[in-house]
Write a protein that holds these residues in place. Structure first.
Motif, PDB file in Angstrom:
ATOM      1  N   VAL A   1       0.836  -1.205   0.000  1.00 18.55           N
ATOM      2  CA  VAL A   1       0.000   0.000   0.000  1.00 18.55           C
ATOM      3  C   VAL A   1       0.870   1.254   0.000  1.00 18.55           C
ATOM      4  O   VAL A   1       0.600   2.223  -0.715  1.00 18.55           O
ATOM      5  N   THR A   2       1.938   1.234   0.781  1.00 17.50           N
ATOM      6  CA  THR A   2       2.846   2.378   0.833  1.00 17.50           C
ATOM      7  C   THR A   2       3.437   2.672  -0.548  1.00 17.50           C
ATOM      8  O   THR A   2       3.529   3.836  -0.972  1.00 17.50           O
TER       9      THR A   2
ATOM     10  N   TRP B   1       7.991   1.811 -11.528  1.00 17.52           N
ATOM     11  CA  TRP B   1       8.247   0.413 -11.187  1.00 17.52           C
ATOM     12  C   TRP B   1       7.817   0.079  -9.766  1.00 17.52           C
ATOM     13  O   TRP B   1       7.342  -1.027  -9.495  1.00 17.52           O
ATOM     14  N   TYR B   2       7.951   1.060  -8.847  1.00 14.68           N
ATOM     15  CA  TYR B   2       7.605   0.757  -7.457  1.00 14.68           C
ATOM     16  C   TYR B   2       6.088   0.648  -7.254  1.00 14.68           C
ATOM     17  O   TYR B   2       5.631  -0.030  -6.341  1.00 14.68           O
ATOM     18  N   VAL B   3       5.292   1.315  -8.118  1.00 14.26           N
ATOM     19  CA  VAL B   3       3.835   1.146  -8.042  1.00 14.26           C
ATOM     20  C   VAL B   3       3.449  -0.264  -8.497  1.00 14.26           C
ATOM     21  O   VAL B   3       2.632  -0.939  -7.862  1.00 14.26           O
ATOM     22  N   TRP B   4       4.052  -0.710  -9.615  1.00 17.99           N
ATOM     23  CA  TRP B   4       3.791  -2.079 -10.070  1.00 17.99           C
ATOM     24  C   TRP B   4       4.242  -3.082  -9.017  1.00 17.99           C
ATOM     25  O   TRP B   4       3.566  -4.094  -8.774  1.00 17.99           O
ATOM     26  N   LEU B   5       5.371  -2.802  -8.367  1.00 20.89           N
ATOM     27  CA  LEU B   5       5.841  -3.686  -7.301  1.00 20.89           C
ATOM     28  C   LEU B   5       4.838  -3.719  -6.157  1.00 20.89           C
ATOM     29  O   LEU B   5       4.536  -4.791  -5.615  1.00 20.89           O
ATOM     30  N   GLY B   6       4.308  -2.545  -5.797  1.00 24.53           N
ATOM     31  CA  GLY B   6       3.315  -2.490  -4.724  1.00 24.53           C
ATOM     32  C   GLY B   6       2.059  -3.268  -5.057  1.00 24.53           C
ATOM     33  O   GLY B   6       1.510  -3.988  -4.214  1.00 24.53           O
ATOM     34  N   MET B   7       1.588  -3.134  -6.312  1.00 26.83           N
ATOM     35  CA  MET B   7       0.419  -3.907  -6.742  1.00 26.83           C
ATOM     36  C   MET B   7       0.704  -5.404  -6.642  1.00 26.83           C
ATOM     37  O   MET B   7      -0.145  -6.191  -6.195  1.00 26.83           O
TER      38      MET B   7
ATOM     39  N   VAL C   1       2.856  -6.878  -4.683  1.00 23.57           N
ATOM     40  CA  VAL C   1       2.953  -7.279  -3.274  1.00 23.57           C
ATOM     41  C   VAL C   1       1.564  -7.459  -2.673  1.00 23.57           C
ATOM     42  O   VAL C   1       1.295  -8.438  -1.951  1.00 23.57           O
ATOM     43  N   ILE C   2       0.645  -6.515  -2.960  1.00 25.50           N
ATOM     44  CA  ILE C   2      -0.725  -6.633  -2.447  1.00 25.50           C
ATOM     45  C   ILE C   2      -1.408  -7.867  -3.022  1.00 25.50           C
ATOM     46  O   ILE C   2      -2.083  -8.625  -2.312  1.00 25.50           O
TER      47      ILE C   2
END
Length: 307
Positions: free
Chosen positions: A131-132, A267-273, A275-276
């Motif tokens: 989420v972060t 890339w970090y938004v795709w990583l966050g998605m 991870v969720i």
């Protein structure tokens, strides 16, 4: 075949989300909620009449509580869709299984303090890391309110899911639960529209255009079709497989965002998605696997409803 039903449901829900975001430029959130409920209610009335079902219930209070929590969650989610990139809002909504796991984890700890479910704790912790990452662009673009509202929607969605499961255990059929939720959606949306008010001389409801009507119909019809397809998928398929396929909704919503609004994520938004998504799958896998064979599924299993 159950997998295809679930994929269709996820795709239909992504259409609903895209239509909500487009309609948010024409209608208020309360109006969208009201019309979404109106279309769903009319479709369910036709379905119940065709199947000679009954809408009589002995659990009016339980339906009222489920509908109230569900309507508030839906309103918050539609608001978040209008303020955030579609994929971000949808990803936050898919945190509901994580919240359900957290609720039950806390309840289990309270009843038996010596028992700690580390796999669930790890999944829950990773989801908050996700989420972060996902919300960083929203905060940077001063869209933090939409992000907070989206998270609140997922919390209430988890409570609504658990209440739906409780109604199912009471013997209430799915169509009856969805019907009363849709009916409450109409009432709550209309009430919200009245409270919002309009400038003097303006009509209470936003005037319709063919484009606006098409969007509202797309919202109601896609939501109803998605609910029916998801219900069938859970009824005839393996819970673990079907539950995990629902996360394809994030992928479909991402594609709609790129196609219609030109959304591009770091890339970090795709990583966050990711991870969720992985955390939700892990929580679902753990809760499904620990259910004894032949026993009823737990409250953390996904429910055939968007809220």
């Amino acid at each position: 075949m159950p997998s295809l039903w679930m994929l269709f449901a996820s795709f239909a829900f992504s259409i609903m989300g895209a239509a909500v975001k487009l309609a948010s430029t024409l209608y208020s959130t309360s109006e969208i909620v009201m019309y979404r409920g109106l279309v769903g209610t009319l479709m369910l009335l036709v379905l119940v009449r065709a199947q000679r079902g009954s809408l009589r219930t002995a659990f009016a209070g339980a339906h009222l509580w489920r509908a109230l929590v569900g309507v508030v969650s839906l309103w918050l989610w539609f608001y978040a869709i209008g303020k955030l990139p579609l994929a971000t809002a949808v990803t936050l909504n898919y945190m509901a299984p994580i919240w359900m796991s957290l609720f039950l984890l806390c309840a289990g700890w309270w009843q038996s303090k010596n028992h700690v479910e580390w796999p669930l704790i790890a999944a829950i912790g990773m989801s908050f890391v996700g989420v972060t990452l996902v919300l960083q662009p929203a905060v940077a673009a001063d869209q933090w309110l939409g992000g907070v509202v989206g998270i609140m929607s997922s919390v209430l969605s988890a409570l609504a899911y658990m209440q739906v499961r409780k109604l199912g255990q009471m013997g209430e059929p799915e169509y009856r639960v969805v019907f009363y939720f849709s009916l409450m959606t109409v009432c709550a949306g209309a009430f919200g529209t009245i409270l919002e008010g309009r400038p003097a001389g303006m009509p209470m409801l936003t005037p319709h255009t063919p484009y606006g009507v098409a969007l509202l119909l797309a919202i109601g019809v896609s939501a109803a079709m998605a609910q029916m397809a998801m219900t069938r998928a859970y009824r005839v398929g393996k819970v673990l497989v079907v539950a995990n396929l629902q996360y394809t909704g994030i992928i479909f919503s991402s594609l709609w965002g790129m196609l219609l609004w030109g959304d591009r994520f770091s890339w970090y938004v795709w990583l966050g998605m990711g991870v969720i998504l992985a955390s939700g799958i892990a929580a679902t896998f753990y809760n499904t696997k620990k259910t004894p064979r032949g026993a009823a599924v737990t409250d953390t299993d996904p429910i055939a409803s968007e809220v």
